[in-house]
Write a protein that holds these residues in place. Structure first.
Motif, mmCIF file in Angstrom:
data_model
loop_
_atom_site.group_PDB
_atom_site.id
_atom_site.type_symbol
_atom_site.label_atom_id
_atom_site.label_comp_id
_atom_site.label_asym_id
_atom_site.label_seq_id
_atom_site.Cartn_x
_atom_site.Cartn_y
_atom_site.Cartn_z
ATOM 1 N N GLY A 54 0.809 -1.212 0.000
ATOM 2 C CA GLY A 54 0.000 0.000 0.000
ATOM 3 C C GLY A 54 0.841 1.260 0.000
ATOM 4 N N ALA A 55 1.919 1.252 0.794
ATOM 5 C CA ALA A 55 2.797 2.418 0.863
ATOM 6 C C ALA A 55 3.454 2.688 -0.485
ATOM 7 C CB ALA A 55 3.857 2.202 1.942
ATOM 8 N N SER A 56 3.898 1.636 -1.149
ATOM 9 C CA SER A 56 4.526 1.792 -2.465
ATOM 10 C C SER A 56 3.533 2.341 -3.477
ATOM 11 C CB SER A 56 5.085 0.450 -2.948
ATOM 12 O OG SER A 56 6.058 -0.047 -2.056
ATOM 13 N N PHE A 57 2.301 1.834 -3.419
ATOM 14 C CA PHE A 57 1.294 2.309 -4.373
ATOM 15 C C PHE A 57 0.954 3.775 -4.120
ATOM 16 C CE2 PHE A 57 -2.873 3.019 -6.150
ATOM 17 C CZ PHE A 57 -2.785 2.379 -7.375
ATOM 18 N N SER A 58 0.964 4.194 -2.863
ATOM 19 C CA SER A 58 0.615 5.576 -2.547
ATOM 20 C C SER A 58 1.611 6.567 -3.137
ATOM 21 C CB SER A 58 0.545 5.767 -1.028
ATOM 22 O OG SER A 58 1.844 5.731 -0.444
ATOM 23 N N LEU A 138 -6.810 -1.315 -5.406
ATOM 24 C CA LEU A 138 -5.929 -0.234 -4.972
ATOM 25 C C LEU A 138 -6.139 1.096 -5.702
ATOM 26 C CD1 LEU A 138 -2.463 -1.839 -4.120
ATOM 27 C CD2 LEU A 138 -4.004 -0.562 -2.629
ATOM 28 N N PRO A 139 -6.210 1.109 -7.037
ATOM 29 C CA PRO A 139 -6.386 2.412 -7.707
ATOM 30 C C PRO A 139 -7.620 3.170 -7.234
ATOM 31 C CG PRO A 139 -5.803 0.719 -9.301
ATOM 32 C CD PRO A 139 -6.106 0.009 -8.021
ATOM 33 N N PHE A 140 -8.725 2.448 -7.036
ATOM 34 C CA PHE A 140 -9.970 3.086 -6.633
ATOM 35 C C PHE A 140 -9.901 3.552 -5.171
ATOM 36 C CE2 PHE A 140 -10.843 -0.300 -9.729
ATOM 37 C CZ PHE A 140 -11.287 0.480 -10.798
ATOM 38 N N LEU A 141 -9.326 2.726 -4.317
ATOM 39 C CA LEU A 141 -9.213 3.086 -2.906
ATOM 40 C C LEU A 141 -8.291 4.287 -2.715
ATOM 41 C CD1 LEU A 141 -8.962 -0.425 -1.219
ATOM 42 C CD2 LEU A 141 -10.682 1.308 -0.738
ATOM 43 N N CYS A 142 -7.160 4.269 -3.412
ATOM 44 C CA CYS A 142 -6.201 5.364 -3.290
ATOM 45 C C CYS A 142 -6.823 6.681 -3.744
ATOM 46 C CB CYS A 142 -4.940 5.046 -4.088
ATOM 47 S SG CYS A 142 -3.573 6.185 -3.789
ATOM 48 N N ARG A 143 -7.537 6.630 -4.861
ATOM 49 C CA ARG A 143 -8.186 7.837 -5.380
ATOM 50 C C ARG A 143 -9.257 8.339 -4.407
ATOM 51 N NH1 ARG A 143 -10.164 5.800 -9.904
ATOM 52 N NH2 ARG A 143 -8.080 5.757 -10.835
ATOM 53 N N ILE A 184 -4.408 -0.747 3.086
ATOM 54 C CA ILE A 184 -4.963 0.598 3.221
ATOM 55 C C ILE A 184 -4.136 1.414 4.214
ATOM 56 C CG2 ILE A 184 -6.956 1.896 4.083
ATOM 57 C CD1 ILE A 184 -8.723 -0.342 2.914
ATOM 58 N N TRP A 185 -3.723 0.784 5.287
ATOM 59 C CA TRP A 185 -2.842 1.461 6.238
ATOM 60 C C TRP A 185 -1.605 1.994 5.512
ATOM 61 C CZ3 TRP A 185 -0.496 -1.283 11.186
ATOM 62 C CH2 TRP A 185 0.148 -0.321 11.968
ATOM 63 N N TYR A 189 0.900 6.163 4.118
ATOM 64 C CA TYR A 189 2.336 6.147 4.447
ATOM 65 C C TYR A 189 2.896 7.538 4.696
ATOM 66 C CZ TYR A 189 7.360 5.287 3.734
ATOM 67 O OH TYR A 189 8.732 5.232 3.864
ATOM 68 N N LYS A 190 2.525 8.504 3.891
ATOM 69 C CA LYS A 190 3.063 9.858 4.015
ATOM 70 C C LYS A 190 2.192 10.773 4.889
ATOM 71 C CE LYS A 190 6.883 9.695 1.625
ATOM 72 N NZ LYS A 190 8.182 9.963 2.255
ATOM 73 N N LYS A 191 1.144 10.210 5.477
ATOM 74 C CA LYS A 191 0.274 11.011 6.333
ATOM 75 C C LYS A 191 0.579 10.724 7.800
ATOM 76 C CE LYS A 191 -3.517 10.895 2.970
ATOM 77 N NZ LYS A 191 -3.557 12.324 2.641
#
Length: 339
Positions: A54-58, A138-143, A184-185, A189-191
């Protein structure tokens, strides 16, 4: 965008899983060298891996879903199919010993990431179906998280509610739900989550105290891992929430101070998935050597030999995995030349 620290964590976790966890479990507990359910306390690695996913995708750039999907197939499915093809003679032999040809349904399952054969070669493949399903989300959740600024703690509440009704849906979905939570956690990552993590960790620790102290549930995470339940998720949350920051700092410190550590973490970070796929060959080699020399009962009877075995077995797997992968890739290079 690459993140140096994430690369370090990724390589270290792959080393931890392939060289330590599977040494302790596959060629430790399962062969009688180690006893005690307390050993299952080492099983927090996959929660960490999905957090890193998740962190990498973010940090990645947004791309068309079709392009993203092709990338997942190329990076996850195709390496598995190559590995499955290499292992297929062993599968055919397994069915031949039973006097039958591999059924069509079993063959389809084998192709689509769920081998039905109980072989050491496939004990580690379980994560691919939930990983692919999570990747599609992931794409939908991240957006959604970026645009709506959804509090992380809300996903914790949803996780608990969904696991309360786990009897109403299949085990694969239960696995997806738990590991999706850690993914999701990672998207945060950057928050700075601050109090949200504190609340989640307190709730997780509270539930663990209740489960182990009041309900007297045996401490056996392996029994709660397939599929992962609320106890397993709480343990992962507690370990990462409490010890994660110290593990991160320790890994970066070792990486910066030791050239040897840096070398192997870089290898396992860059080649991690391929090493993960082929590392059972190393484990099988180690097990074969021990059984040929009759070492299992000898090691099991002496604590100091168990300690020596953990260190020497870890170093053996760490080094041999690299050569197994080189041999594996060389074989495929020969195949590519022919075809």
């Amino acid at each position: 965008m690459r993140d140096r620290n994430l690369d370090i964590y990724r390589g270290a976790m792959m080393i931890y899983i392939t060289c330590f966890c599977h040494l302790i479990w596959w060629e430790g507990v399962k062969v009688g060298i180690f006893e005690g359910s307390w050993i299952t306390g080492i099983f927090f690695a996959m929660a960490t891996v999905f957090y890193i996913v998740g962190a990498s995708f973010s940090l990645s750039l947004e791309k068309p879903f079709r392009t993203y999907l092709k990338g997942r197939i190329k990076r996850v499915a195709i390496p598995y199919w190559k590995y499955a093809l290499v292992c297929f003679p062993a599968v055919v032999y397994h069915y031949w010993k039973s006097g039958e040809i591999i059924p069509l349904n079993d063959f389809i399952s084998y192709v689509f990431f769920t081998p039905t054969v109980e072989y050491r070669l496939f004990d580690h493949i379980w994560f691919i179906p939930p990983y692919l399903i999570i990747s599609l989300c992931l794409p939908f959740l991240c957006r959604m998280i970026r645009r709506c600024n959804i509090p992380f703690i809300l996903f914790s509440v949803v996780l608990v509610l969904l696991l309360l009704f786990k009897a109403y849906y299949p085990e694969l979905l239960q696995t997806v739900i738990v590991y999706l939570f850690f993914t999701i956690w990672g998207l945060y990552y950057k928050k700075k989550l601050g109090w949200q993590i504190v609340v989640c960790v307190i709730a997780a620790v509270g539930y663990l105290i209740y489960a182990f102290g009041v309900e007297r549930v045996p401490f056996d995470l392996q029994a709660n891992k397939f599929p992962p339940n609320l106890l397993f998720a709480s343990y992962g949350m507690a370990v990462l929430g409490i010890g994660g920051i110290y593990m991160k700092k320790g890994l970066v410190f070792l990486y910066d101070r030791s050239a040897m550590v840096r070398r192997y973490i870089d290898i396992y970070s860059n080649e991690g998935y391929e090493i993960y796929l082929v590392h059972p060959f190393t484990i099988i080699l180690l097990g074969g050597i021990k059984r040929l020399l009759g070492l299992d009962p000898i090691i099991a009877d002496h604590l100091y030999l168990q300690m020596v075995y953990i260190v020497s077995g870890f170093l053996f797997i760490l080094c041999v995995n690299v050569y197994v992968l080189k041999t594996y890739n060389y074989i495929w290079s020969l195949v590519n030349r022919v075809f």
